[in-house]
Each structure stands twice: as C-alpha cells, then as structure tokens.
Design a protein around this motif. Structure first.
Motif, PDB file in Angstrom:
ATOM      1  N   LYS A 352       2.775   6.698   4.184  1.00  0.00           N
ATOM      2  CA  LYS A 352       3.191   8.093   4.302  1.00  0.00           C
ATOM      3  C   LYS A 352       2.071   8.936   3.703  1.00  0.00           C
ATOM      4  O   LYS A 352       1.414   8.532   2.762  1.00  0.00           O
ATOM      5  CB  LYS A 352       4.482   8.316   3.507  1.00  0.00           C
ATOM      6  CG  LYS A 352       5.645   7.659   4.176  1.00  0.00           C
ATOM      7  CD  LYS A 352       6.864   7.747   3.272  1.00  0.00           C
ATOM      8  CE  LYS A 352       7.806   6.622   3.622  1.00  0.00           C
ATOM      9  NZ  LYS A 352       8.297   5.916   2.483  1.00  0.00           N
ATOM     10  N   ILE A 353       1.855  10.124   4.259  1.00  0.00           N
ATOM     11  CA  ILE A 353       0.649  10.853   3.890  1.00  0.00           C
ATOM     12  C   ILE A 353       0.681  11.364   2.448  1.00  0.00           C
ATOM     13  O   ILE A 353      -0.199  11.062   1.663  1.00  0.00           O
ATOM     14  CB  ILE A 353       0.372  11.985   4.896  1.00  0.00           C
ATOM     15  CG1 ILE A 353       0.023  11.328   6.219  1.00  0.00           C
ATOM     16  CG2 ILE A 353      -0.802  12.848   4.415  1.00  0.00           C
ATOM     17  CD1 ILE A 353      -0.311  12.232   7.329  1.00  0.00           C
ATOM     18  N   VAL A 354       1.697  12.109   2.097  1.00  0.00           N
ATOM     19  CA  VAL A 354       1.705  12.591   0.707  1.00  0.00           C
ATOM     20  C   VAL A 354       2.635  11.700  -0.110  1.00  0.00           C
ATOM     21  O   VAL A 354       3.804  11.995  -0.293  1.00  0.00           O
ATOM     22  CB  VAL A 354       2.110  14.071   0.615  1.00  0.00           C
ATOM     23  CG1 VAL A 354       2.081  14.537  -0.838  1.00  0.00           C
ATOM     24  CG2 VAL A 354       1.168  14.931   1.446  1.00  0.00           C
ATOM     25  N   GLU A 355       2.092  10.562  -0.502  1.00  0.00           N
ATOM     26  CA  GLU A 355       2.887   9.640  -1.308  1.00  0.00           C
ATOM     27  C   GLU A 355       2.323   9.689  -2.719  1.00  0.00           C
ATOM     28  O   GLU A 355       1.121   9.784  -2.904  1.00  0.00           O
ATOM     29  CB  GLU A 355       2.789   8.231  -0.745  1.00  0.00           C
ATOM     30  CG  GLU A 355       3.926   7.381  -1.188  1.00  0.00           C
ATOM     31  CD  GLU A 355       3.925   6.059  -0.439  1.00  0.00           C
ATOM     32  OE1 GLU A 355       5.000   5.625  -0.084  1.00  0.00           O
ATOM     33  OE2 GLU A 355       2.846   5.498  -0.244  1.00  0.00           O
ATOM     34  N   GLY A 356       3.200   9.641  -3.658  1.00  0.00           N
ATOM     35  CA  GLY A 356       2.716   9.570  -5.042  1.00  0.00           C
ATOM     36  C   GLY A 356       2.192  10.892  -5.566  1.00  0.00           C
ATOM     37  O   GLY A 356       1.196  10.940  -6.279  1.00  0.00           O
TER      38      GLY A 356
ATOM     39  N   GLU B 194       0.214   4.466  -9.406  1.00  0.00           N
ATOM     40  CA  GLU B 194      -1.205   4.419  -9.778  1.00  0.00           C
ATOM     41  C   GLU B 194      -1.411   4.227 -11.275  1.00  0.00           C
ATOM     42  O   GLU B 194      -2.528   4.270 -11.756  1.00  0.00           O
ATOM     43  CB  GLU B 194      -1.894   5.731  -9.346  1.00  0.00           C
ATOM     44  CG  GLU B 194      -2.251   5.767  -7.889  1.00  0.00           C
ATOM     45  CD  GLU B 194      -1.696   7.001  -7.197  1.00  0.00           C
ATOM     46  OE1 GLU B 194      -1.402   7.987  -7.896  1.00  0.00           O
ATOM     47  OE2 GLU B 194      -1.532   6.960  -5.977  1.00  0.00           O
ATOM     48  N   ASN B 336      -5.257  10.531  -5.196  1.00  0.00           N
ATOM     49  CA  ASN B 336      -5.073  10.622  -3.753  1.00  0.00           C
ATOM     50  C   ASN B 336      -5.609  11.986  -3.290  1.00  0.00           C
ATOM     51  O   ASN B 336      -4.980  13.017  -3.502  1.00  0.00           O
ATOM     52  CB  ASN B 336      -3.572  10.486  -3.436  1.00  0.00           C
ATOM     53  CG  ASN B 336      -3.289  10.539  -1.947  1.00  0.00           C
ATOM     54  OD1 ASN B 336      -4.182  10.833  -1.149  1.00  0.00           O
ATOM     55  ND2 ASN B 336      -2.056  10.263  -1.580  1.00  0.00           N
ATOM     56  N   LYS B 338      -5.644  13.444  -0.624  1.00  0.00           N
ATOM     57  CA  LYS B 338      -4.771  14.198   0.303  1.00  0.00           C
ATOM     58  C   LYS B 338      -3.851  15.144  -0.463  1.00  0.00           C
ATOM     59  O   LYS B 338      -3.461  16.192   0.039  1.00  0.00           O
ATOM     60  CB  LYS B 338      -3.942  13.220   1.136  1.00  0.00           C
ATOM     61  CG  LYS B 338      -4.749  12.515   2.197  1.00  0.00           C
ATOM     62  CD  LYS B 338      -3.825  12.031   3.315  1.00  0.00           C
ATOM     63  CE  LYS B 338      -4.609  11.552   4.515  1.00  0.00           C
ATOM     64  NZ  LYS B 338      -5.138  10.212   4.352  1.00  0.00           N
TER      65      LYS B 338
END
Lengths: 358, 480
Positions: A352-356, B194, B336, B338
């Motif tokens: 999924k793109i915005v994970e975490g 993470e 991340n 993104k």
C-alpha cells in the motif's frame, strides 16, 4: 481411471491423449453442449478435430468466468447427459449472481480418487466426520459427504455462509462477523462434546477459532482436511505445531467448484511448511503463468498467476485465470506434473502506498 | 554490511523465529539490516490466553526491587551489548544508534537524545512513581492494602498485562510504558514496522537487569495481530493517526495516543514581549526533529501574528537537512519518501486554497522537500493562517511544522479543541484558571515552557498507575 504416469513425459502424453478424448466430446453435435457448439461455430475453427494436445488449447484464449454467471446452466449440459437432472454448484463467497457449474458424477470421481491418498490412521474408516465450513450451494458440501461415505463414514455438518461474512465486513459490522463466527464454532464445540468424531474438514480460520475453544486432539480428532483460504508457511506451521498440538494430521488442500481439489505434497514439514498442490491431472490442469503475458509459464520457483483448465466429460473450461497467485513447483514422483505452491490471492503482496505514516 | 540480523519475536520471554519475516532496510541505500519475524494473529491470541492462566511473573519481586532493576536496566540500556536473538547477535549502544538512524531516519544526535530520555525514565523511576501514585507507599501494591495519610487504601491491578501498539516515528514514546514494569505489570508489545530496535533493547536491558523474562512479549505482527493485543490485554495503549485509533475511542481499557495537536498560546499581557519568547516557540516546534505529538503544531496569539510568524520562519529556516551522523543535525529523514511527498503536496494544496502563506518559503533558497545523501527531508515550515478553521491551521505533520493564527483571547477555550500539551505564556490569572478548567488540555505548561519539556513527577499522557490499578473501597472491622 487411467494408470498413473511415472514421469513428466508420460504425464504429458496422458494429458494430451485425454484432451484428444475430451475436446471432441464437447464439440461433437452428438455429445457436446449448446454453449461450446455455438462457440465453435462463431470461432470459425473446429476444436473437435484441430485440438491434438494441451498446446492447442491456447487457441481458446482464457475462458471468461462471466459466462458462468450469464448463461443458463443447461447451456453447459453435454447432450450425452440429456434427460439426467444435474446438480448446480456455485462458487465461494462472492455477492451478486454467482458463477455456477453443473455436474453429475465429477465430484464423486474427484473425491473417491482423493480418498485413496488419505492415511487410514489419521482418517479412520467406518467412523465419523465433521464438516464446519461453507455448505449451501457449494460442491464441497456433497463432496465431503461423499468422501466420508466412501471411507465408510458419516458426516455432521455445520454451515458457514461466507457471503454473509463478507457482507458484514464490507458494511463495517466486524463485531457481527465475529459473533457469527462464534455461533458457528459454538455448534462445532457442541457436536464434538456430544458425538464421536475423528476427522474434520474446515477452513484455516475456523480451525484456529475451534482450537481456541477446545483442544482438538483431546476432542478426539485424528485428522484435519483443511482448505478454502490461503495458508502461508507460518500459518501452516502454527496450525500443525500449536493448533493441532503436533498430534493431529493436517492435510491442506486447494480447490474450488470449478476445479475440484488439488492434492498437497505430503512432505509439508520437510518442505519448511511451504505447501505444494498438484491438480488431479488429467481431469484438471493448473499452470502458473506470467501475469502480463499469460500464454507464458513463469520459471520454476517463481511467482505467477494461477491458470486452471478443467477437462472432464461433464465440464470443459479452458485456461481460466484464477484470482490467485502461486509459486510454480516442479513435478515429483507421486505427481509427475507441475505443482502450485503457497497459493494466495492475486497480488496480495503489493505494498500500500502510504503505509507506516506512524 | 553483513547479512541482515534475524530479530525473532518474544513469547513470554522465549525467542520465536517465524517463517514469515519483514525485511527492515536502511532508508538511505536500501541495505537490509534486519529480518524481523512476523507472527500471525492466532499465535498472539493463543499466547495471551495462556498468559491469563500463567502464574504472576512478578510474584517474588517487590516494587522496591523492581525500581532497583529499573536503575540497572537503565545503565545496561545506555552501555551494554544486548541480545537481539538467540543466535549470538548482540547490539551495543553505538550500533543501536546507527541502525535506528538508518531505519527510522532519525539523525544520530536525536537517537542519542531519545536514549537519554529513556534512560531518565529508568533512572527517575522513584520520582515518576511518586508522581503517578501521589506518594503512595508502594508496598501497598504487594500487600493489596495499606494506609495513605491515615486513610486505609487498597489497590487492585486491572489487568494481567499491558498491550502496546507502537509507532515508528520516535523511539522516545517507549518511555511511556517502562513504568508498567516497575508497577509489576507484564507488557505485550507490537513494535512499529521501521523501529524494531528500541522496544527490544529496553526489554533485553530489563531481562539482563533481573526482571522476569516471562513478563516480556514482543510480537511484530499485522493489523489483526495488533487488534488481538489490544482486545485481549486488559489494558492497552495505541499510537496512531486519528483513523487508526478511532475504533478504540469508546473503549475505556484502551488509551489512545493519536495526534497531539499541541499548542503554544501567548496571552495579551505578554504579546508585546513576544521576541523574548521566540526560543520557546522555536524549541516547541522543532525539538526532536518536530516528530513528536508534544511538538507544537499551532501558535495562537491575540496580535502580531504576521511578525511572530515571520521571525519564527526566519529562525526555523536556518535549520538545514544534514547527514545523519552530523552532530549539528536537527531534522529526521523520512524512512518512506512517499510520506514526505504526501505531506508536501498536502501543504501545497492547503496553501493553494488561499488564506494561508508559507513564510519559511521567503527564507528558504529551494523547495520544502529536499534530498541529502540519498535521504528525503522536509524543511521546517511556518504557515501564517488567517483563520483557525483553515485546513493548515490545526494540523500536525511528521516534521517541524507550525501554523500561526491570531485569535481573540476570549475565543481560545472554545476553539482550542483536544490538545496534548498547551504552553500558555501568560500571567493573566483569569485566563490561566480558564485553561486549568479545560478538560481538553492533557498537559498544561504555565509560562514560557517548551511543549516538549517533561517533569518526571507529572503524569505523562494519562496516568499509567491509575490506568493499571484501581482503588477499591476497603473496610475492616475494629480489632480484626
């Protein structure tokens, strides 16, 4: 039933010979079904004569599952079965108009053959089975009863309606879905408390839920036949070592209304709990194809999309792309044709793109 | 770098290597650093049911002894090589800082600062417990009964274990659960994806210092596993955004640590001296890389909004993105990229609506989102909003971000909304008392105190003692 092939070459020869028998059956005016006869007319070629082996099935393209929703069931009935009422089976847990497959004896053939692979110590003959899982219009319901019966057993049934569960979850009623699971498991606990049962068919989730209520070996279960949803190596190990307490035999399976059932390689523990299934060839063929070039197979040990071809006198379905992916596995002695490993929903692992964010 | 280190789960103190692993990589160059065992939800549920029937691992230890264990564990946490698995891999403090930095994006200097914060919790445990229990004689917890200020008291544990679902954004949040062990409540923990390192290091420090191994469960798991932890432990803490935590909002057994929406208010009595408070404003926004829920995300003033925003923007724009090992580094990289991209575009979309200006843009030479040595950063951003209901006015992002809004003082209380920390720079006693009566403020700092400042005798984000223990009425017959 034909003799079991000894190596991949013999398996392939057997499959091609079977195809030369089955395809003409479905495409001859004397025996074939309205659906396939009309299809051949429109296609402008003659499968009855032109298909000589599995490689020629590529000419059909991929079977569109929508036909099984749109067409009336009798359109798939081979003429040879005229006058014999058929059973209508439906696929699993979708909502709306389900896919339907008709049949007469196929499920009995599949499950009689499968019965021969079961160990009598884990699945004793002349005793009792319990099925806890999707019954209703599914092929599995009659199949499990037949499996029990050919082993001299009778079977108790507890239904789980997956369509209702999916609807509850989709509409955000997670608590009701849980309550329904509890209701299903309650019934199994009651049967196990009051009746002698030695073999169980259920899904991985229900098996886990049942073990949260009773010790499965202590309840008298000796063998569990389990399928219906994905089973990762970790889940299988957990089921074997903890849920079944290393005492009860687990036989995982992959199957559906359109195929029948694939048999699992018995060396589960030695294979690090990475399960491999082999289709009941030549009646059904499973291949692992490249998702973006579905005429091509992936290499061995690589992931790809599962393609199913069903080849019985009752039902012909060439190269249907399942909504599953799997690892392509090598043939082995018992099943000298390709297997499918660690089957899971297609593209299950895409991130999924915005994970975490947190 | 050699092979990634296997990080098993801990099942009541016993290592368990799952067949399913999650590779945790360096965000800088993608090097795999750890293979973290992922356990299935069913396994978690099974263990927790077993735990309900297990004997209390703290049965032979007093709170006083546990305070001593905490002190030793704090030293070990700071200095020792502690086990990561049962295959002989151990991690010293320097290696811990490097790997934590590589996977979470925190610069080394902030990793060390977070280490210090965690160490203080270990070391300051007597003061923390005194604050949480308001000076209770802690032997009451063993005996179940005792006296406080001449009044008989009895406390009952509300749970066999505390479940914790951790985030990845800041190792400092681990300081919240450490006192549970001193209070003799086992912990069941899901680390952030993470950030497997810090909670494991704390647990291993505890075990090496003599805490019972059975009191520690560490389950890297999926959403279903996290939900199982929260549902099955009698008490739970969850960190996450508003969407993740909403489902637990009505559950009194689960304490939610969502966005902080922390704020600094400068009263009209102090507003003409706003320049004197600029350090407090800057520190509130940017300390710890601006990643914590205690960082201020809004500054509310009755006047001088433009000048304050501009001066703060000028100050914060001096903070540069620097490599992780740079001792001057103040910003964290995004593990991340993104997420950084999403935040950046969300801010731009808010600015495009009008009514808001990014004042830091005047002082920056380039864009807000930058890359340094393969890592993505967002540079501090001060947005001057014309209204408090602007989408950028009361929002929180994972970097030093703040809005500055002018609002008449008499509208503050009804406008503030939930605020984890409010630093109120005012001597106006009427305003102070209105703030003191506001149930929406969790921690109130009176005077020029940065929002991130912690006094160890004050409860932090809820009173953990009152969450884990309930006072029960106790009455004894005379001479009994």
């Amino acid at each position: 039933m034909s003799t079991r092939p000894q190596d991949p070459e013999q398996a392939r020869a057997q499959l091609d010979a079977h195809i030369r028998e089955i395809v003409p059956w479905h495409f001859s005016p004397e025996t074939g079904s309205p659906f396939w006869l009309e299809w051949a007319q429109k296609a402008g070629w003659d499968p009855a004569h032109e298909v000589q082996g599995f490689d020629d099935l590529v000419r059909f393209g991929h079977f569109d599952g929508e036909h099984l929703r749109v067409e009336q069931p009798e359109r798939f009935a081979p003429k040879a079965y005229a006058g014999k009422p058929f059973t209508i089976f439906e696929t699993g847990g979708t909502t709306g108009m389900p896919k339907q497959r008709i049949g007469w004896e196929d499920y009995k053939i599949d499950y009689s053959e499968f019965s021969e692979t079961l160990d009598d110590d884990a699945f004793p003959r002349n005793h009792y089975w319990l099925m806890m899982g999707p019954t209703g219009p599914r092929r599995l319901r009659l199949s499990i009863e037949h499996l029990a019966n050919v082993r001299g057993c009778s079977c108790y049934f507890i239904d789980l309606d997956p369509r209702w569960v999916k609807r509850l979850i989709r509409e955000g009623h997670g608590d009701q879905a849980k309550a329904y699971m509890v209701h299903v498991v309650d019934q199994a606990v009651t049967i196990l408390k009051h009746r002698k049962v030695s073999a169980l068919f259920t899904t991985p989730k229900l098996l886990e839920a049942l073990s949260e209520r009773v010790s499965i070996p202590e309840a008298g279960i000796q063998g569990v036949f389990c399928g219906g949803t994905e089973m990762s190596p970790q889940i299988l190990r957990f089921l074997v070592e903890e849920v079944l307490e290393d005492e009860v035999k687990l036989v995982p399976t992959y199957g559906n209304t359109l195929m029948g059932l694939a048999h699992s390689k018995p060396t589960l523990r030695e294979d690090g709990y990475s399960v491999t299934y082999h289709a009941p060839q030549p009646r059904a063929v499973l291949r692992v194809v490249q998702p973006e070039a579905t005429d091509e197979l992936v290499d061995y040990d690589a992931w790809g999309r599962v393609e199913l071809t069903t080849l019985t006198r009752e039902f012909f379905m060439p190269r249907f792309l399942e909504r599953d992916e799997a690892i392509r596995r090598r043939p082995y002695d018992e099943y000298p044709w390709d297997g499918v490993g660690e089957v899971r929903p297609f593209r299950a692992n895409e991130e999924k793109i915005v994970e975490g964010v947190y | 770098m050699s092979k990634p280190i296997p990080i098993p789960a801990l099942r009541a103190g016993q290592f368990y290597e799952s067949l399913e692993t999650n590779e945790v990589r360096s965000h800088r160059d993608g090097t795999p650093l750890a293979l973290v065992s992922q356990v299935n939800a069913g396994l978690v549920r099974r263990d927790l049911r077993k735990q309900e029937r297990s004997p209390d691992p703290f049965a032979d230890l007093s709170v006083v002894e546990m305070i001593d264990v905490c002190r030793r564990a704090g030293e070990l946490f700071m200095q020792a090589e502690l086990p990561l698995n049962d295959q002989g891999d151990r991690q010293g403090p320097e290696q811990y800082v490097e790997t934590l930095s590589a996977t979470s994006g925190l610069p080394h200097v902030l990793c060390r600062r977070n280490m210090d914060k965690i160490h203080s919790v270990f070391a300051e445990m007597p003061r923390i417990l005194k604050g949480l229990t308001r000076g209770l004689d802690l032997s009451v917890l063993e005996a179940g009964i005792g006296e406080q200020d001449g009044v008989p008291v009895s406390y009952v544990p509300q749970t066999n274990s505390l479940g914790i679902v951790l985030p990845s954004n800041s190792p400092g949040v681990n300081s919240l659960w450490i006192p549970a062990l001193a209070l003799k409540i086992p912990v069941v923990l899901k680390p952030g994806r993470e950030e497997p390192w810090t909670p494991l290091r704390i647990m291993q420090a505890f075990i090496e210092a003599g805490a019972p191994r059975e009191a520690f469960s560490y389950y890297p798991t999926d959403h279903e596993g996290a939900a199982s932890i929260l549902e099955q432990c009698g008490r739970g803490l969850i960190f996450g955004d508003a969407k993740t935590t909403a489902q637990y909002a009505q559950n009194p057994g689960i304490e939610i640590h969502g966005p902080g929406w922390s704020k600094v208010l400068v009263g009209s009595d102090e507003i003409e001296r706003w320049r004197d408070h600029l350090d407090v404003l800057a520190d509130s926004v940017a300390a710890n890389g601006g990643r914590s829920c205690v960082n201020a995300s809004a500054i509310i003033v009755p006047a001088h909004g433009d000048e304050i925003a501009e001066a703060l923007a000028e100050r914060l724009a001096r903070i540069e993105a620097r490599p992780a090992a740079d001792p001057e580094a103040q910003l964290s990289a995004f593990a991340n990229p993104k997420v950084a991209e999403w935040i950046d575009s969300t801010i731009d979309a808010g600015l495009a609506q009008g009514g808001a200006e990014d004042l830091t843009a005047r002082f920056r030479t380039g864009p807000r989102r930058v890359e340094v040595e393969g890592s993505t950063y967002l540079l501090p951003t001060v947005v001057r909003c014309q209204r408090f209901d602007h989408p950028l006015a009361n929002t929180e992002f994972l970097f030093p971000y703040v809005s500055v809004v002018e609002l008449p003082e008499d509208e503050w209380i009804e406008t503030l909304g939930p605020s984890l920390v409010v630093s109120a720079i005012t001597k106006n006693t009427v305003l102070q008392s209105r703030l003191l009566r506001s149930p929406e403020i969790h921690r109130l700092n009176l005077g020029p105190v940065p929002t991130g400042h912690v006094e160890w005798d004050q409860p932090h984000e809820g009173n953990l003692f009152e969450f884990l223990y309930a006072r029960r009425a106790i009455q004894r017959a005379a001479q009994w």
